[in-house]
Design a protein around this motif. Structure first.
Motif, PDB file in Angstrom:
ATOM      1  N   ASN A  19      40.790  96.127 -56.476  1.00 19.24           N
ATOM      2  CA  ASN A  19      40.444  95.332 -55.306  1.00 19.24           C
ATOM      3  C   ASN A  19      39.053  95.794 -54.858  1.00 19.24           C
ATOM      4  N   PRO A  20      38.050  94.929 -54.878  1.00 20.85           N
ATOM      5  CA  PRO A  20      36.687  95.371 -54.585  1.00 20.85           C
ATOM      6  C   PRO A  20      36.519  96.038 -53.223  1.00 20.85           C
ATOM      7  N   LEU A  21      37.235  95.568 -52.201  1.00 21.49           N
ATOM      8  CA  LEU A  21      37.090  96.193 -50.885  1.00 21.49           C
ATOM      9  C   LEU A  21      37.635  97.613 -50.897  1.00 21.49           C
ATOM     10  N   LEU A  30      50.664  94.151 -62.312  1.00 21.98           N
ATOM     11  CA  LEU A  30      49.393  94.297 -61.596  1.00 21.98           C
ATOM     12  C   LEU A  30      49.205  93.243 -60.517  1.00 21.98           C
ATOM     13  N   TYR A  31      49.488  91.984 -60.848  1.00 18.11           N
ATOM     14  CA  TYR A  31      49.326  90.882 -59.896  1.00 18.11           C
ATOM     15  C   TYR A  31      50.558  89.979 -59.954  1.00 18.11           C
ATOM     16  N   GLU A  75      43.814  84.911 -60.000  1.00 24.00           N
ATOM     17  CA  GLU A  75      42.771  85.941 -59.973  1.00 24.00           C
ATOM     18  C   GLU A  75      41.531  85.489 -60.734  1.00 24.00           C
ATOM     19  N   ASP A  76      40.365  85.789 -60.161  1.00 22.74           N
ATOM     20  CA  ASP A  76      39.084  85.476 -60.789  1.00 22.74           C
ATOM     21  C   ASP A  76      38.492  86.780 -61.315  1.00 22.74           C
ATOM     22  N   PHE A  77      38.290  86.853 -62.630  1.00 23.02           N
ATOM     23  CA  PHE A  77      37.782  88.082 -63.240  1.00 23.02           C
ATOM     24  C   PHE A  77      36.318  87.959 -63.656  1.00 23.02           C
ATOM     25  N   GLY A 122      31.843  87.194 -59.811  1.00 22.75           N
ATOM     26  CA  GLY A 122      32.070  87.171 -58.365  1.00 22.75           C
ATOM     27  C   GLY A 122      32.765  88.420 -57.868  1.00 22.75           C
ATOM     28  N   ARG A 123      33.569  89.024 -58.719  1.00 20.85           N
ATOM     29  CA  ARG A 123      34.268  90.249 -58.336  1.00 20.85           C
ATOM     30  C   ARG A 123      33.266  91.398 -58.150  1.00 20.85           C
TER      31      ARG A 123
END
Length: 341
Positions: A87-89, A125-126, A133-135, A138-139
């Motif tokens: 999770n990028p955040l 995982l998801y 999910e976008d891989f 943009g991530r």
């Protein structure tokens, strides 16, 4: 053979950090001891590689947090964190925290794409969002924005006794300029440049044109990255080849290293798989011979930073010998000088 136009400025190494499932602490301690040795030898950087659902480093940020408390100077990097698992955040919070604990020495390298064996792991995982999910890039863009202090929410302010920030906390000054993208294609090289990242290029590239000359392909990536980066020719590129000097190796070690390289050599002859991956040959031998081969490498001649990869599955004593020879024999042959303690 002509030397590079500039001496090698930064010398680093990369380790995968393997461990025995029955005794995982020993392997992690070996990794930390290797990083400590690297600092004593004057290396500029130490990098760790991830391994999810394997017997390697599954949490590189946690390992580097520990390394930050056992070292004082050496830069600490990840090569690379695949963002499909993250999770990028939350990752931005962890990276900033470790960077502050290290005194501003963290160099996070990341990449994009679906997690390896996604069909097998997506349920764990998801479980609820696997198909949404976008891989893509943009991530990475989200991670960059969080690390560089862009607003993450509109919910900042005071609620009772609690104070909330609209940005990821902590904010680590300078970390946004120390983010690296690990790329193997022209598209990735261009994207990393356009977004002001640093660029990690390894011993694997994609043969996207008619040529299968590894060095020529890698050189095209380096130039494409710099052509699209605001800093141009000053944009940072680090090259990561598998390099094994044998100057002070025992006869048994030399035989093991040569056999390791021999078994991996066939894959370097032609593009591999549907994505046409090209692998660089491992460089094994006396430092003088390796230096000559590097001076003849078209991509190496245009960079002044490296993070040589330690081979997989070797013993701790092997890594001690290899790192010592890199620092005391190969590095000086490339014009490098060890960092001051």
């Amino acid at each position: 053979m002509p030397l590079t136009s500039e001496p090698l400025r930064k010398l680093g190494f990369l380790t995968i950090g393997l461990f025995d499932a029955a005794d995982p602490r020993r392997g992690h301690e070996s990794t930390l001891e290797t990083i400590e040795l690297g600092e004593r030898l004057g290396f500029d950087s130490a990098w760790v590689r991830h391994r999810h659902l394997q017997y390697g480093i599954s949490s590189p940020v946690a390992v580097l947090a520990a390394a930050s408390q056992r070292t004082s100077r050496i830069e600490l990097g990840t090569a690379v964190i695949p963002l499909g698992w993250e999770n990028p955040l939350r990752l931005a919070e962890d990276l900033a925290t470790v960077d502050i604990l290290s005194g501003g020495r963290l160099n996070p390298g990341v990449s994009v794409g679906p997690p390896m064996h996604y069909d097998r792991v997506k349920g764990a995982l998801y479980p609820d969002t696997a198909e949404a999910e976008d891989f893509g890039y943009g991530r990475v863009r989200r991670l960059l924005d969080h690390v560089r202090g862009e607003p993450a929410t509109e919910a900042g302010g005071v609620e009772g006794f609690e104070v909330f920030s609209d940005r990821v906390q902590p904010q680590a000054a300078g970390l946004g300029r120390r983010l690296w993208y690990g790329g193997a294609s022209l598209r990735s090289a261009r994207w990393a440049g356009e977004n002001g990242m640093n660029f990690l290029t390894s011993s694997v590239v994609k043969a996207e044109s008619d040529t299968t000359d590894f060095a020529a392909i890698q050189l095209s990536h380096v130039r494409a990255f710099r052509d699209h980066h605001p800093d141009g020719d000053r944009a940072r590129v680090s090259q990561g080849l598998v390099v094994v000097p044998t100057d002070n190796a025992t006869a048994a070690q030399r035989a093991k290293y040569e056999e390791y390289a021999r078994t991996r050599l066939p894959r370097t002859a032609t593009p591999q798989g549907p994505t046409r991956l090209m692998f660089a040959p491992d460089l094994v031998g006396p430092s003088a011979e390796i230096a000559e081969r590097l001076h003849g490498h078209a991509a190496f001649r245009e960079i002044d930073e490296v993070a040589f990869a330690l081979p997989f599955t070797f013993d701790h004593d092997d890594y001690v010998q290899i790192l010592t020879d890199i620092a005391t024999c190969l590095g000086p042959a490339l014009g490098w000088r060890p960092a001051a303690s």
